[in-house]
Design a protein around this motif. Structure first.
Motif, PDB file in Angstrom:
ATOM      1  N   THR A  52       0.818  -1.196   0.000  1.00  0.00           N
ATOM      2  CA  THR A  52       0.000   0.000   0.000  1.00  0.00           C
ATOM      3  C   THR A  52       0.859   1.256   0.000  1.00  0.00           C
ATOM      4  OG1 THR A  52      -0.130  -0.087   2.404  1.00  0.00           O
ATOM      5  CG2 THR A  52      -1.933  -1.108   1.156  1.00  0.00           C
ATOM      6  N   GLU A  99      -0.621   1.800  -8.760  1.00  0.00           N
ATOM      7  CA  GLU A  99      -2.057   1.806  -8.584  1.00  0.00           C
ATOM      8  C   GLU A  99      -2.661   3.101  -9.120  1.00  0.00           C
ATOM      9  OE1 GLU A  99      -3.100   0.811  -4.577  1.00  0.00           O
ATOM     10  OE2 GLU A  99      -4.910  -0.247  -5.225  1.00  0.00           O
ATOM     11  N   SER A 104      -5.088   4.229  -1.966  1.00  0.00           N
ATOM     12  CA  SER A 104      -6.040   3.131  -2.116  1.00  0.00           C
ATOM     13  C   SER A 104      -5.613   1.934  -1.264  1.00  0.00           C
ATOM     14  CB  SER A 104      -6.150   2.765  -3.593  1.00  0.00           C
ATOM     15  OG  SER A 104      -7.224   1.879  -3.795  1.00  0.00           O
ATOM     16  N   TYR A 105      -6.367   0.858  -1.388  1.00  0.00           N
ATOM     17  CA  TYR A 105      -6.242  -0.250  -0.448  1.00  0.00           C
ATOM     18  C   TYR A 105      -5.240  -1.316  -0.862  1.00  0.00           C
ATOM     19  CZ  TYR A 105      -9.262  -2.425  -3.916  1.00  0.00           C
ATOM     20  OH  TYR A 105      -9.786  -2.913  -5.088  1.00  0.00           O
ATOM     21  N   SER A 107      -4.843  -3.082  -4.505  1.00  0.00           N
ATOM     22  CA  SER A 107      -5.662  -4.046  -5.243  1.00  0.00           C
ATOM     23  C   SER A 107      -4.834  -5.212  -5.774  1.00  0.00           C
ATOM     24  CB  SER A 107      -6.349  -3.335  -6.411  1.00  0.00           C
ATOM     25  OG  SER A 107      -7.034  -4.259  -7.219  1.00  0.00           O
ATOM     26  N   TYR A 108      -5.505  -6.343  -5.944  1.00  0.00           N
ATOM     27  CA  TYR A 108      -4.911  -7.520  -6.567  1.00  0.00           C
ATOM     28  C   TYR A 108      -5.241  -7.583  -8.070  1.00  0.00           C
ATOM     29  CZ  TYR A 108      -3.978  -9.668  -1.962  1.00  0.00           C
ATOM     30  OH  TYR A 108      -3.528  -9.970  -0.696  1.00  0.00           O
ATOM     31  N   TYR A 109      -6.017  -6.613  -8.565  1.00  0.00           N
ATOM     32  CA  TYR A 109      -6.517  -6.667  -9.931  1.00  0.00           C
ATOM     33  C   TYR A 109      -5.749  -5.723 -10.847  1.00  0.00           C
ATOM     34  CZ  TYR A 109     -10.289  -9.160  -7.681  1.00  0.00           C
ATOM     35  OH  TYR A 109     -11.001 -10.071  -6.952  1.00  0.00           O
ATOM     36  N   SER A 110      -5.292  -6.239 -11.971  1.00  0.00           N
ATOM     37  CA  SER A 110      -4.471  -5.455 -12.888  1.00  0.00           C
ATOM     38  C   SER A 110      -5.210  -4.238 -13.432  1.00  0.00           C
ATOM     39  CB  SER A 110      -3.995  -6.332 -14.041  1.00  0.00           C
ATOM     40  OG  SER A 110      -5.088  -6.860 -14.757  1.00  0.00           O
ATOM     41  N   GLU A 112      -6.778  -2.103 -11.894  1.00  0.00           N
ATOM     42  CA  GLU A 112      -6.655  -0.993 -10.953  1.00  0.00           C
ATOM     43  C   GLU A 112      -5.299  -0.308 -11.043  1.00  0.00           C
ATOM     44  OE1 GLU A 112      -9.245   0.086  -9.102  1.00  0.00           O
ATOM     45  OE2 GLU A 112     -10.351  -1.421 -10.244  1.00  0.00           O
ATOM     46  N   TYR A 113      -4.487  -0.685 -12.030  1.00  0.00           N
ATOM     47  CA  TYR A 113      -3.145  -0.125 -12.182  1.00  0.00           C
ATOM     48  C   TYR A 113      -3.035   0.578 -13.525  1.00  0.00           C
ATOM     49  CZ  TYR A 113      -2.110  -2.680  -8.003  1.00  0.00           C
ATOM     50  OH  TYR A 113      -2.121  -3.133  -6.708  1.00  0.00           O
TER      51      TYR A 113
END
Length: 126
Positions: A52, A99, A104-105, A107-110, A112-113
């Motif tokens: 983070t 990110e 933000s928190y 993310s594990y999702y691409s 969100e980058y």
């Protein structure tokens, strides 16, 4: 112009270690989470690790938990991925990413980058 440049990849035997670096420029990165993803030949890109914006929280894929450690040095605008006990299945091109949203928190999702490096090859021989 934001730029992320990875380094530190290479060829290593199973059980060995590598330390990847991601040097960021063209912006202020201390307010953003940073992550590592990887893509093996013939496979989809997968999440590896995230840290983070504050550095206070990290997250890892189950496949690397306990073996990999992500860290950041905001004074150097650099994110690291220490990889220990490497396995042949860790062979992939490793990418760092910034990110999209600040504070933000993590993310594990691409999706969100928004900025990505060019990647560095990691090859683990058996």
């Amino acid at each position: 112009q934001v730029q992320l440049v990875e380094s530190g990849g290479g060829l290593v035997q199973a059980g060995g270690s590598l330390r990847l670096s991601c040097a960021a420029s063209g912006g202020t990165f201390s307010s953003y989470g940073m992550a590592w993803f990887r893509q093996a030949p013939g496979k989809e890109q997968e999440f590896v690790a995230v840290i983070t914006w504050s550095g206070g929280s990290t997250g890892y894929a189950d496949s690397v938990k306990g073996r990999f450690t992500i860290s950041r040095d905001d004074a150097k605008n650099t994110v690291y991925l220490q990889m220990n006990s490497l396995k042949p299945e860790d062979t992939a091109v490793y990418y760092c990413a910034k990110e999209r949203l600040s504070s933000s928190y993590g993310s594990y999702y691409s999706s969100e980058y928004d900025y990505w490096g060019q990647g560095t090859q990691v090859t683990v021989s058996s």
